[in-house]
Scaffold this motif. Structure first.
Motif, PDB file in Angstrom:
ATOM      1  N   ALA A  14     -13.169  18.532 -40.242  1.00 52.99           N
ATOM      2  CA  ALA A  14     -14.980  19.354 -40.055  1.00 52.99           C
ATOM      3  C   ALA A  14     -15.657  19.901 -39.140  1.00 52.99           C
ATOM      4  CB  ALA A  14     -15.881  17.473 -41.064  1.00 52.99           C
ATOM      5  N   GLY A  15     -15.828  20.233 -39.509  1.00 49.91           N
ATOM      6  CA  GLY A  15     -16.912  21.697 -38.782  1.00 49.91           C
ATOM      7  C   GLY A  15     -15.938  22.738 -38.416  1.00 49.91           C
ATOM      8  N   GLY A  16     -14.878  23.216 -39.037  1.00 51.30           N
ATOM      9  CA  GLY A  16     -13.776  23.827 -39.136  1.00 51.30           C
ATOM     10  C   GLY A  16     -13.354  24.681 -39.594  1.00 51.30           C
ATOM     11  N   LEU A  81     -12.229  34.113 -49.397  1.00 52.36           N
ATOM     12  CA  LEU A  81     -13.265  32.808 -49.418  1.00 52.36           C
ATOM     13  C   LEU A  81     -13.285  33.053 -47.861  1.00 52.36           C
ATOM     14  CD1 LEU A  81     -15.644  31.833 -50.427  1.00 52.36           C
ATOM     15  CD2 LEU A  81     -13.742  29.906 -51.347  1.00 52.36           C
ATOM     16  N   GLN A  82     -14.179  33.178 -46.833  1.00 52.34           N
ATOM     17  CA  GLN A  82     -14.032  32.559 -45.713  1.00 52.34           C
ATOM     18  C   GLN A  82     -15.088  31.549 -45.452  1.00 52.34           C
ATOM     19  OE1 GLN A  82     -13.105  33.777 -42.974  1.00 52.34           O
ATOM     20  NE2 GLN A  82     -13.821  31.947 -41.440  1.00 52.34           N
ATOM     21  N   MET A  83     -15.025  30.538 -44.962  1.00 47.82           N
ATOM     22  CA  MET A  83     -15.581  29.100 -45.572  1.00 47.82           C
ATOM     23  C   MET A  83     -15.393  28.456 -43.628  1.00 47.82           C
ATOM     24  SD  MET A  83     -12.521  27.540 -48.446  1.00 47.82           S
ATOM     25  CE  MET A  83     -13.381  26.391 -48.768  1.00 47.82           C
ATOM     26  N   ASP A  84     -17.362  28.559 -43.441  1.00 48.12           N
ATOM     27  CA  ASP A  84     -16.927  28.211 -42.279  1.00 48.12           C
ATOM     28  C   ASP A  84     -17.780  26.651 -42.741  1.00 48.12           C
ATOM     29  OD1 ASP A  84     -17.729  31.399 -41.604  1.00 48.12           O
ATOM     30  OD2 ASP A  84     -15.803  30.028 -40.549  1.00 48.12           O
ATOM     31  N   ASN A  85     -17.657  25.790 -41.385  1.00 47.27           N
ATOM     32  CA  ASN A  85     -18.708  24.368 -40.616  1.00 47.27           C
ATOM     33  C   ASN A  85     -18.006  23.404 -42.377  1.00 47.27           C
ATOM     34  OD1 ASN A  85     -20.390  22.705 -40.626  1.00 47.27           O
ATOM     35  ND2 ASN A  85     -22.184  23.653 -40.965  1.00 47.27           N
ATOM     36  N   LEU A  86     -17.092  23.697 -42.260  1.00 43.73           N
ATOM     37  CA  LEU A  86     -16.249  23.066 -43.841  1.00 43.73           C
ATOM     38  C   LEU A  86     -16.693  21.085 -43.409  1.00 43.73           C
ATOM     39  CD1 LEU A  86     -12.843  24.691 -44.122  1.00 43.73           C
ATOM     40  CD2 LEU A  86     -14.487  24.587 -45.725  1.00 43.73           C
ATOM     41  N   LYS A  87     -17.059  20.853 -44.683  1.00 44.62           N
ATOM     42  CA  LYS A  87     -16.987  19.371 -44.542  1.00 44.62           C
ATOM     43  C   LYS A  87     -16.602  19.174 -45.591  1.00 44.62           C
ATOM     44  CE  LYS A  87     -21.933  20.150 -44.617  1.00 44.62           C
ATOM     45  NZ  LYS A  87     -23.949  20.604 -45.591  1.00 44.62           N
ATOM     46  N   PRO A  88     -16.220  17.109 -45.042  1.00 48.54           N
ATOM     47  CA  PRO A  88     -15.063  16.116 -46.199  1.00 48.54           C
ATOM     48  C   PRO A  88     -15.601  16.510 -47.327  1.00 48.54           C
ATOM     49  CG  PRO A  88     -16.282  15.141 -44.347  1.00 48.54           C
ATOM     50  CD  PRO A  88     -16.862  16.417 -43.992  1.00 48.54           C
ATOM     51  N   GLU A  89     -16.269  16.987 -48.169  1.00 44.24           N
ATOM     52  CA  GLU A  89     -17.042  17.044 -50.038  1.00 44.24           C
ATOM     53  C   GLU A  89     -16.501  18.663 -50.064  1.00 44.24           C
ATOM     54  OE1 GLU A  89     -19.667  16.069 -46.688  1.00 44.24           O
ATOM     55  OE2 GLU A  89     -20.892  17.140 -47.487  1.00 44.24           O
ATOM     56  N   ASP A  90     -16.037  19.358 -48.903  1.00 41.57           N
ATOM     57  CA  ASP A  90     -15.280  20.694 -50.261  1.00 41.57           C
ATOM     58  C   ASP A  90     -14.239  20.002 -49.709  1.00 41.57           C
ATOM     59  OD1 ASP A  90     -16.945  22.419 -46.524  1.00 41.57           O
ATOM     60  OD2 ASP A  90     -18.051  21.881 -49.637  1.00 41.57           O
ATOM     61  N   THR A  91     -13.948  19.046 -49.903  1.00 37.78           N
ATOM     62  CA  THR A  91     -12.074  19.186 -50.290  1.00 37.78           C
ATOM     63  C   THR A  91     -12.062  18.736 -51.594  1.00 37.78           C
ATOM     64  OG1 THR A  91     -11.621  17.175 -48.322  1.00 37.78           O
ATOM     65  CG2 THR A  91     -10.732  17.187 -50.006  1.00 37.78           C
ATOM     66  N   ASN A  92     -10.733  19.678 -51.912  1.00 36.51           N
ATOM     67  CA  ASN A  92     -10.411  20.305 -53.424  1.00 36.51           C
ATOM     68  C   ASN A  92      -9.677  21.152 -53.231  1.00 36.51           C
ATOM     69  OD1 ASN A  92     -11.258  20.181 -56.145  1.00 36.51           O
ATOM     70  ND2 ASN A  92     -14.152  19.834 -56.593  1.00 36.51           N
ATOM     71  N   VAL A  93      -9.882  21.586 -55.136  1.00 38.38           N
ATOM     72  CA  VAL A  93      -8.819  22.919 -55.039  1.00 38.38           C
ATOM     73  C   VAL A  93      -9.483  23.667 -55.496  1.00 38.38           C
ATOM     74  CG1 VAL A  93      -6.571  23.378 -56.601  1.00 38.38           C
ATOM     75  CG2 VAL A  93      -6.434  20.856 -56.193  1.00 38.38           C
ATOM     76  N   TYR A  94      -8.816  24.494 -54.957  1.00 35.75           N
ATOM     77  CA  TYR A  94     -10.186  26.029 -55.187  1.00 35.75           C
ATOM     78  C   TYR A  94      -9.432  26.693 -56.533  1.00 35.75           C
ATOM     79  CZ  TYR A  94     -13.393  24.227 -51.882  1.00 35.75           C
ATOM     80  OH  TYR A  94     -14.446  23.461 -51.002  1.00 35.75           O
ATOM     81  N   TYR A  95      -9.196  27.621 -57.113  1.00 41.16           N
ATOM     82  CA  TYR A  95      -8.862  28.279 -57.599  1.00 41.16           C
ATOM     83  C   TYR A  95      -9.715  29.683 -57.568  1.00 41.16           C
ATOM     84  CZ  TYR A  95      -6.969  24.537 -60.183  1.00 41.16           C
ATOM     85  OH  TYR A  95      -6.465  22.905 -60.677  1.00 41.16           O
ATOM     86  N   THR A 116      -5.687  26.815 -55.211  1.00 39.39           N
ATOM     87  CA  THR A 116      -5.043  26.008 -53.172  1.00 39.39           C
ATOM     88  C   THR A 116      -5.823  24.852 -52.466  1.00 39.39           C
ATOM     89  OG1 THR A 116      -4.398  26.792 -51.524  1.00 39.39           O
ATOM     90  CG2 THR A 116      -6.226  27.953 -52.176  1.00 39.39           C
ATOM     91  N   GLN A 117      -4.510  24.224 -52.230  1.00 32.81           N
ATOM     92  CA  GLN A 117      -5.829  22.406 -52.045  1.00 32.81           C
ATOM     93  C   GLN A 117      -6.354  23.123 -50.772  1.00 32.81           C
ATOM     94  OE1 GLN A 117      -6.058  19.179 -53.657  1.00 32.81           O
ATOM     95  NE2 GLN A 117      -7.529  19.089 -51.481  1.00 32.81           N
ATOM     96  N   VAL A 118      -7.604  22.277 -50.299  1.00 31.45           N
ATOM     97  CA  VAL A 118      -8.364  22.662 -49.191  1.00 31.45           C
ATOM     98  C   VAL A 118      -8.838  21.395 -48.803  1.00 31.45           C
ATOM     99  CG1 VAL A 118     -10.475  23.212 -48.200  1.00 31.45           C
ATOM    100  CG2 VAL A 118      -8.729  24.664 -49.225  1.00 31.45           C
ATOM    101  N   THR A 119      -8.134  21.062 -47.671  1.00 32.73           N
ATOM    102  CA  THR A 119      -8.642  19.302 -47.394  1.00 32.73           C
ATOM    103  C   THR A 119      -9.356  19.408 -45.919  1.00 32.73           C
ATOM    104  OG1 THR A 119      -6.441  18.166 -48.702  1.00 32.73           O
ATOM    105  CG2 THR A 119      -7.754  17.091 -46.801  1.00 32.73           C
ATOM    106  N   VAL A 120     -10.472  18.586 -46.268  1.00 28.73           N
ATOM    107  CA  VAL A 120     -11.686  18.189 -44.829  1.00 28.73           C
ATOM    108  C   VAL A 120     -10.999  17.075 -44.677  1.00 28.73           C
ATOM    109  CG1 VAL A 120     -13.052  19.305 -43.528  1.00 28.73           C
ATOM    110  CG2 VAL A 120     -12.675  20.294 -45.494  1.00 28.73           C
ATOM    111  N   SER A 121     -10.326  16.624 -43.335  1.00 32.06           N
ATOM    112  CA  SER A 121     -10.344  15.571 -42.785  1.00 32.06           C
ATOM    113  C   SER A 121     -12.190  15.461 -42.273  1.00 32.06           C
ATOM    114  CB  SER A 121      -9.800  15.122 -41.637  1.00 32.06           C
ATOM    115  OG  SER A 121      -9.921  15.796 -40.500  1.00 32.06           O
ATOM    116  N   SER A 122     -12.743  13.957 -42.049  1.00 34.32           N
ATOM    117  CA  SER A 122     -13.203  13.777 -40.441  1.00 34.32           C
ATOM    118  C   SER A 122     -13.712  13.232 -39.649  1.00 34.32           C
ATOM    119  CB  SER A 122     -14.429  12.484 -41.450  1.00 34.32           C
ATOM    120  OG  SER A 122     -13.101  11.763 -42.118  1.00 34.32           O
TER     121      SER A 122
END
Length: 122
Positions: A14-16, A81-95, A116-122
């Motif tokens: 998270a935050g990455g 897609l530049q993804m900053d300040n990622l949160k655990p709730e962003d965990t998902n498959v992105y199409y 593509t799978q994105v997993t955000v750990s807390s």
């Protein structure tokens, strides 16, 4: 037909940050009107995360505004897609997806990547 291949997913704290890429190919790429990213929502069709039209207009989900940035390289038929300040709730498959017939924020895309799978750990 448009063939889409995503890359860049993974595991991040998270935050990455992560950067997703998508390459489009095929005979219908000249008809692309918009490219972008979507993700599944329980009980609903895939929701728009971020899209960009050929003219550079963008749409974002409210939950990602200020954190995600969509961009394109039209010469290479790429969308990012530049993804900053990622949160655990962003965990998902992105199409990755493209619109070739018409684009509207609530229109369903015409072609999809495999995700593509994105997993955000807390």
């Amino acid at each position: 037909q448009v063939h889409l291949v995503e890359s860049g997913g993974g595991l991040v704290q998270a935050g990455g940050s992560l950067r997703l890429s998508c390459a489009a190919s095929g005979p219908a790429t000249a008809r692309i009107r918009a490219m972008g990213w979507y993700r599944p929502v329980p009980g609903k069709p895939r929701e728009l995360v971020a899209t960009m039209t050929n003219r550079g207009s963008t749409d974002y989900a409210d939950s990602v505004k200020g954190r995600f940035t969509v961009s394109r390289d039209n010469a290479k038929n790429m969308v990012y897609l530049q993804m900053d300040n990622l949160k655990p709730e962003d965990t998902n498959v992105y199409y990755c997806a493209v619109h070739t017939e018409a684009y509207g924020k609530y229109f369903s895309p015409d072609f999809w990547g495999r995700g593509t799978q994105v997993t955000v750990s807390s």
